[in-house]
Design a protein around this motif. Sequence first.
Motif, PDB file in Angstrom:
ATOM      1  N   ALA A  60       0.851  -1.192   0.000  1.00 46.91           N
ATOM      2  CA  ALA A  60       0.000   0.000   0.000  1.00 46.91           C
ATOM      3  C   ALA A  60       0.884   1.239   0.000  1.00 46.91           C
ATOM      4  CB  ALA A  60      -0.896   0.001   1.240  1.00 46.91           C
ATOM      5  N   LEU A  61       0.647   2.128  -0.962  1.00 48.99           N
ATOM      6  CA  LEU A  61       1.450   3.357  -1.075  1.00 48.99           C
ATOM      7  C   LEU A  61       0.495   4.546  -1.125  1.00 48.99           C
ATOM      8  CD1 LEU A  61       3.895   1.793  -3.622  1.00 48.99           C
ATOM      9  CD2 LEU A  61       4.589   2.667  -1.375  1.00 48.99           C
ATOM     10  N   ILE A  62       0.676   5.462  -0.198  1.00 52.44           N
ATOM     11  CA  ILE A  62      -0.298   6.550  -0.045  1.00 52.44           C
ATOM     12  C   ILE A  62      -0.114   7.627  -1.116  1.00 52.44           C
ATOM     13  CG2 ILE A  62       1.049   7.980   1.557  1.00 52.44           C
ATOM     14  CD1 ILE A  62      -1.624   8.329   3.169  1.00 52.44           C
ATOM     15  N   ARG A  63      -1.225   8.209  -1.529  1.00 48.09           N
ATOM     16  CA  ARG A  63      -1.258   9.356  -2.429  1.00 48.09           C
ATOM     17  C   ARG A  63      -2.218  10.367  -1.828  1.00 48.09           C
ATOM     18  NH1 ARG A  63       2.283   6.676  -3.774  1.00 48.09           N
ATOM     19  NH2 ARG A  63       2.774   5.678  -5.755  1.00 48.09           N
ATOM     20  N   ALA A  73       2.614  12.675  -4.598  1.00 55.74           N
ATOM     21  CA  ALA A  73       3.370  11.514  -4.107  1.00 55.74           C
ATOM     22  C   ALA A  73       3.748  11.731  -2.642  1.00 55.74           C
ATOM     23  CB  ALA A  73       4.619  11.325  -4.957  1.00 55.74           C
ATOM     24  N   THR A  94      -4.164   4.977   7.204  1.00 55.59           N
ATOM     25  CA  THR A  94      -3.558   4.082   6.215  1.00 55.59           C
ATOM     26  C   THR A  94      -3.669   2.616   6.636  1.00 55.59           C
ATOM     27  OG1 THR A  94      -1.998   5.829   5.615  1.00 55.59           O
ATOM     28  CG2 THR A  94      -1.416   3.596   4.960  1.00 55.59           C
ATOM     29  N   ASN A 118       3.626   0.722   5.030  1.00 57.75           N
ATOM     30  CA  ASN A 118       4.829   1.410   5.499  1.00 57.75           C
ATOM     31  C   ASN A 118       4.557   2.152   6.800  1.00 57.75           C
ATOM     32  OD1 ASN A 118       6.903   1.297   3.113  1.00 57.75           O
ATOM     33  ND2 ASN A 118       4.899   1.707   2.179  1.00 57.75           N
ATOM     34  N   LEU A 119       5.452   2.003   7.753  1.00 54.04           N
ATOM     35  CA  LEU A 119       5.354   2.770   8.992  1.00 54.04           C
ATOM     36  C   LEU A 119       6.425   3.850   8.989  1.00 54.04           C
ATOM     37  CD1 LEU A 119       4.916   0.081  11.802  1.00 54.04           C
ATOM     38  CD2 LEU A 119       3.146   1.351  10.582  1.00 54.04           C
ATOM     39  N   SER A 120       6.067   5.033   9.418  1.00 49.47           N
ATOM     40  CA  SER A 120       7.098   6.055   9.594  1.00 49.47           C
ATOM     41  C   SER A 120       7.711   5.868  10.977  1.00 49.47           C
ATOM     42  CB  SER A 120       6.508   7.450   9.451  1.00 49.47           C
ATOM     43  OG  SER A 120       5.824   7.788  10.628  1.00 49.47           O
ATOM     44  N   GLU A 236      13.176  -4.660  -4.884  1.00 51.59           N
ATOM     45  CA  GLU A 236      12.341  -3.519  -5.256  1.00 51.59           C
ATOM     46  C   GLU A 236      12.870  -2.845  -6.517  1.00 51.59           C
ATOM     47  OE1 GLU A 236      10.643  -0.986  -1.913  1.00 51.59           O
ATOM     48  OE2 GLU A 236      12.738  -1.154  -1.327  1.00 51.59           O
ATOM     49  N   GLY A 237      11.973  -2.231  -7.257  1.00 50.87           N
ATOM     50  CA  GLY A 237      12.374  -1.326  -8.329  1.00 50.87           C
ATOM     51  C   GLY A 237      12.851  -1.999  -9.607  1.00 50.87           C
ATOM     52  N   ILE A 238      12.285  -3.172  -9.918  1.00 50.18           N
ATOM     53  CA  ILE A 238      12.673  -3.846 -11.173  1.00 50.18           C
ATOM     54  C   ILE A 238      11.911  -3.197 -12.326  1.00 50.18           C
ATOM     55  CG2 ILE A 238      12.463  -6.008 -12.490  1.00 50.18           C
ATOM     56  CD1 ILE A 238      13.093  -5.879  -8.762  1.00 50.18           C
ATOM     57  N   GLU A 239      12.663  -2.664 -13.262  1.00 53.05           N
ATOM     58  CA  GLU A 239      12.046  -1.962 -14.390  1.00 53.05           C
ATOM     59  C   GLU A 239      12.255  -2.669 -15.716  1.00 53.05           C
ATOM     60  OE1 GLU A 239      13.513   2.063 -14.250  1.00 53.05           O
ATOM     61  OE2 GLU A 239      12.300   2.560 -12.486  1.00 53.05           O
ATOM     62  N   GLY A 257       8.110  -3.963  -8.940  1.00 52.42           N
ATOM     63  CA  GLY A 257       8.688  -2.923  -9.783  1.00 52.42           C
ATOM     64  C   GLY A 257       7.830  -2.624 -10.993  1.00 52.42           C
ATOM     65  N   TYR A 258       8.167  -1.502 -11.647  1.00 52.70           N
ATOM     66  CA  TYR A 258       7.391  -1.049 -12.795  1.00 52.70           C
ATOM     67  C   TYR A 258       7.363  -2.091 -13.909  1.00 52.70           C
ATOM     68  CZ  TYR A 258       7.737   3.673 -10.748  1.00 52.70           C
ATOM     69  OH  TYR A 258       7.666   4.779  -9.931  1.00 52.70           O
TER      70      TYR A 258
HETATM   71  P1  C2E Z   1       9.042   2.579  -0.393  1.00 49.08           P
HETATM   72  O1  C2E Z   1       8.241   2.019   0.697  1.00 49.08           O
HETATM   73  O2  C2E Z   1      10.432   2.079  -0.544  1.00 49.08           O
HETATM   74  O3  C2E Z   1       8.176   2.337  -1.698  1.00 49.08           O
HETATM   75  C1  C2E Z   1       8.711   2.082  -2.962  1.00 49.08           C
HETATM   76  C2  C2E Z   1       8.659   3.320  -3.829  1.00 49.08           C
HETATM   77  O4  C2E Z   1       9.284   3.032  -5.072  1.00 49.08           O
HETATM   78  C3  C2E Z   1       7.250   3.774  -4.183  1.00 49.08           C
HETATM   79  O5  C2E Z   1       7.286   5.184  -4.350  1.00 49.08           O
HETATM   80  C4  C2E Z   1       7.026   3.099  -5.522  1.00 49.08           C
HETATM   81  O6  C2E Z   1       6.055   3.736  -6.319  1.00 49.08           O
HETATM   82  C5  C2E Z   1       8.390   3.224  -6.135  1.00 49.08           C
HETATM   83  N1  C2E Z   1       8.654   2.194  -7.124  1.00 49.08           N
HETATM   84  C6  C2E Z   1       8.159   0.943  -7.190  1.00 49.08           C
HETATM   85  N2  C2E Z   1       8.645   0.271  -8.240  1.00 49.08           N
HETATM   86  C7  C2E Z   1       9.483   1.113  -8.870  1.00 49.08           C
HETATM   87  C8  C2E Z   1      10.299   0.999 -10.049  1.00 49.08           C
HETATM   88  O7  C2E Z   1      10.358  -0.022 -10.723  1.00 49.08           O
HETATM   89  N3  C2E Z   1      11.045   2.088 -10.385  1.00 49.08           N
HETATM   90  C9  C2E Z   1      11.006   3.248  -9.662  1.00 49.08           C
HETATM   91  N4  C2E Z   1      11.760   4.260 -10.076  1.00 49.08           N
HETATM   92  N5  C2E Z   1      10.254   3.387  -8.536  1.00 49.08           N
HETATM   93  C10 C2E Z   1       9.506   2.329  -8.158  1.00 49.08           C
HETATM   94  P2  C2E Z   1       6.193   6.119  -3.684  1.00 49.08           P
HETATM   95  O8  C2E Z   1       4.844   5.489  -3.757  1.00 49.08           O
HETATM   96  O9  C2E Z   1       6.375   7.481  -4.232  1.00 49.08           O
HETATM   97  O10 C2E Z   1       6.619   6.096  -2.161  1.00 49.08           O
HETATM   98  C11 C2E Z   1       7.830   6.621  -1.743  1.00 49.08           C
HETATM   99  C12 C2E Z   1       8.083   6.351  -0.292  1.00 49.08           C
HETATM  100  O11 C2E Z   1       7.116   7.029   0.522  1.00 49.08           O
HETATM  101  C13 C2E Z   1       7.944   4.883   0.073  1.00 49.08           C
HETATM  102  O12 C2E Z   1       9.127   4.186  -0.250  1.00 49.08           O
HETATM  103  C14 C2E Z   1       7.701   4.975   1.561  1.00 49.08           C
HETATM  104  O13 C2E Z   1       8.924   5.123   2.244  1.00 49.08           O
HETATM  105  C15 C2E Z   1       6.916   6.271   1.668  1.00 49.08           C
HETATM  106  N6  C2E Z   1       5.466   5.928   1.797  1.00 49.08           N
HETATM  107  C16 C2E Z   1       4.602   5.544   0.857  1.00 49.08           C
HETATM  108  N7  C2E Z   1       3.385   5.301   1.385  1.00 49.08           N
HETATM  109  C17 C2E Z   1       3.501   5.522   2.714  1.00 49.08           C
HETATM  110  C18 C2E Z   1       2.595   5.430   3.831  1.00 49.08           C
HETATM  111  O14 C2E Z   1       1.419   5.057   3.714  1.00 49.08           O
HETATM  112  N8  C2E Z   1       3.088   5.764   5.064  1.00 49.08           N
HETATM  113  C19 C2E Z   1       4.387   6.149   5.235  1.00 49.08           C
HETATM  114  N9  C2E Z   1       4.798   6.431   6.485  1.00 49.08           N
HETATM  115  N10 C2E Z   1       5.255   6.225   4.231  1.00 49.08           N
HETATM  116  C20 C2E Z   1       4.830   5.922   2.975  1.00 49.08           C
END
Ligand code: C2E
Length: 290
Positions: A60-63, A73, A94, A118-120, A236-239, A257-258
């Motif tokens: 889960a990734l917050i927007r 983001a 979340t 994700n926990l902060s 993570e991050g396999i493109e 990953g993407y």
């Molecule tokens: P993270 O937990 O390491 O999440 C992975 C980030 O990498 C995500 O960015 C995701 O969209 C991105 N990503 C995934 N696959 C790829 C890829 O193949 N290539 C590239 N370039 N990027 C990829 P996002 O969603 O912008 O989140 C960034 C960070 O924000 C997260 O890193 C996490 O640390 C934080 N975050 C996201 N959601 C939450 C949340 O609900 N609560 C908290 N506390 N932090 C969050």
Amino acid sequence: EVKKNGKNGFQFYTAQLDSELYERIELEGYLRKALERDEMVLYYQPQIRTEDSRMIGVEALIRWNHPLKGLLAPNVFIPLAEETGMIYEIGNWTLREACRQMKLWHASGGPLIPVSVNLSSQQFHQSNLVEQVKNALLETGLDARYLELEITESMMMDAAVSTAILNELTALGVKISLDDFGTGYSSLSYLKHFPIHKLKIDRSFVTDITESHSDQAIVATIISMAQNLKMEVIAEGIETKGQLDILMQNDCREIQGYYFSRPLPASEVEHDFFVPLRLQGNGTPPVSSE
Ligand code: C2E
Ligand code: MG
Ligand code: MG
Ligand code: MG
């Protein structure tokens, strides 16, 4: 002349500072109302088993759907949420929202997969975290084994404190993943003491893996260490296909990953990844991916 330039430069500088400060204050004002206005949304990024390309989990990734700026983001507003203490409320939302969505998917015949949240750092150290996790599970009816919490190495600086928190969390039945693994500066010795179920290899080691022998060596080492410690490991991050091939050669069995999918709104996850279910369409429960 110099003096005049200097003066103008100074004026320009303060003007810019003012506008940055103003923007920040404005953003903060909007952020305070974001939850009650229902502007936060969770996207879900599929986690894929390399063996058969099946989705075995989602992160889960917050927007933030900002009324004027559109979809923001987390790096734009999570730091502000942390500075202002709003992260507690956002983090709790979340947790609940991720559990709610997962329970809904399970109850409506979707795959029986876990969600990771994700926990902060502040959330991790807040005194009622365990209570909040317990309540999120109770109120949504999600079984604890379908919830994973992502923490980072930097949260584990105080070993005694972290061990206590992690033990309480795992006693609930939730799993713990170590996010961005390899980018912190902490000692590896904590890995054998803490109840950690999964290592998430940071994207920075994957990006150049097709050219960089050292990145390849680091990733291979993390994977074999995880296997020896009986932990799961995900990259993570396999493109690209090239990155995937090298990871698979190194016995990496789970990836995110993407290349497989960007983070998606819940409805798009259903549309793109629940397809066999749709074709089935006769109410027969789907085969679990476990
Ligand atoms: P993270 O937990 O390491 O999440 C992975 C980030 O990498 C995500 O960015 C995701 O969209 C991105 N990503 C995934 N696959 C790829 C890829 O193949 N290539 C590239 N370039 N990027 C990829 P996002 O969603 O912008 O989140 C960034 C960070 O924000 C997260 O890193 C996490 O640390 C934080 N975050 C996201 N959601 C939450 C949340 O609900 N609560 C908290 N506390 N932090 C969050
Ligand atoms: Mg994460
Ligand atoms: Mg990460
Ligand atoms: Mg990160």
